[in-house]
Write an enzyme that holds these catalytic residues in place. Structure first.
Site, short mmCIF file in Angstrom:
data_model
loop_
_atom_site.label_atom_id
_atom_site.label_comp_id
_atom_site.label_asym_id
_atom_site.label_seq_id
_atom_site.Cartn_x
_atom_site.Cartn_y
_atom_site.Cartn_z
N THR A 1 -16.44 7.78 -11.05
CA THR A 1 -15.09 7.63 -11.19
C THR A 1 -14.14 8.92 -10.58
O THR A 1 -13.11 8.63 -9.88
CB THR A 1 -14.73 7.46 -12.90
OG1 THR A 1 -15.19 6.46 -13.08
CG2 THR A 1 -13.28 7.43 -12.72
N THR B 1 -19.79 9.21 -15.33
CA THR B 1 -19.97 9.65 -16.82
C THR B 1 -20.99 8.65 -17.64
O THR B 1 -21.62 9.16 -18.52
CB THR B 1 -18.75 9.53 -17.42
OG1 THR B 1 -18.30 8.42 -17.57
CG2 THR B 1 -17.67 10.75 -16.75
#
Ligand SMILES: NC(=O)C[C@H](N)C(=O)O
Length: 325
Positions: A12, A88
């Protein structure tokens, strides 16, 4: 001249939100170049775009390529250490993989972002600056692979993603962060005591991960065995107990010589041979399951994927010794 190398892999931190469709998608690889002038205020940096994938697309083979690449940079005398940007979702698996396979004392820090680059309060820039500052600080030497998020420094062995969207998602439930990034400097409060290293070899064995729940049977375990999985990790209940209906498949796996590692689905604590009832930890220990020392399921899977290579070379090796660490 000394420098910090930033290896980008995607996630991201390298994505933006489409304002019409409200979906988040990868940007061009060189988007992160925008950060370079801000980072150079602290230290000389070089950035290499290694891959640009969402971390659910990460694989053990790609982790291995990343490990080889990171090792190559660490051997360069001019390199102080490495920052790796990563999605993540599987970041803790890559961090632990590298922790088990890299032997250099130079810092290697993984970071990323929970909010995409064009979102209000995007956390990528501050996380990247924090990670670079940790690598550039001499006190970060010899602490194994680290994860820096939200001004906290975590050890790869203990850190886990605890929240789906919060920027404070990375936590170490067992003993907290090992340090903090402050305006004035990098402060470590403790160092990880347990650390083990293995020879860098390709992780090419299929290892399954099964989570136990009330009333489950052995269908998933039998399926893994039938489909040629060579190792299994089971997230058991509490201190390491299972529904009795799971035992048939486990016995079949053990008879076939398949290593089966037991962890707890509790995110804190250790599995132990405490309970003597059917499916209890004592029975599982007697059957020959390997009890893991506080690792979560996904990290025990990474460790089994690496240590099973030693077992394949010499089947007389007792894999339990690697899970006591
Ligand atoms: N925050 C993130 O990076 C999540 C994203 N799905 C990834 O892991 O690539």
């Amino acid at each position: 001249m000394s420098k910090v190398v930033i290896i980008t892999t995607g996630g991201t931190i390298a994505m933006s939100e489409d304002l019409k469709t409200k979906t988040v998608k990868p940007l061009d690889q060189d988007t992160l170049d925008f950060f370079l002038p801000f980072l150079e205020e602290y230290v000389n940096v070089e950035m290499e775009h290694f891959m640009n994938i969402p971390s659910p697309h990460m694989t053990p083979e790609k982790m291995y390529q990343l490990a080889l690449h990171t090792k190559k940079y660490l051997e360069d005398d001019e390199v102080l250490g490495i920052v790796i940007t990563h999605g993540t979702d599987t970041l803790e698996e890559t961090a632990y993989f590298l922790d088990l396979l890299l032997t250099s004392d130079k810092p290697v820090v993984l970071t990323g972002a929970m909010r995409s680059s064009n979102e209000l309060g995007a956390d990528g820039p501050v996380n990247l600056v924090g990670a670079v500052r940790v690598v550039a600080d001499p006190s970060s030497t010899g602490k194994g692979v680290l994860v820096v998020f939200n001004d906290e420094i975590h050890a790869a062995r203990y850190v886990t993603k605890t929240h789906t969207s919060n920027v404070a998602t990375f936590q170490s439930p067992e003993n907290g962060p090992i340090g903090t990034v402050t305006k004035k400097g990098i402060r470590f409060s403790h160092a990880p005591l347990l650390r083990d290293n293995y020879e860098l070899s390709p992780p090419n064995t299929k290892i399954g991960l099964v989570k136990a729940a009330a009333g489950m049977d052995d269908l998933l375990i039998n399926t893994l065995i039938e489909h040629g999985y060579e190792g299994i990790v089971i997230e058991g209940l509490g201190q390491g107990n299972l529904p009795p209906e799971m035992l048939g498949g486990i016995k079949k796996g053990i008879e076939k010589g398949i290593p089966i590692v037991l962890v707890s689905r509790c995110f804190n604590g250790f599995v132990d041979a405490v309970y003597g009832y059917e499916g209890g930890g004592k029975q599982l220990k007697d059957l020959g399951l390997i009890f893991s020392n506080g690792l979560n399921g996904q990290k025990a899977r990474i460790k089994l994927m690496i240590t099973i290579n030693l077992f394949k070379k010499d089947p007389s090796i007792n894999l339990q010794q690697y899970f006591d660490v």
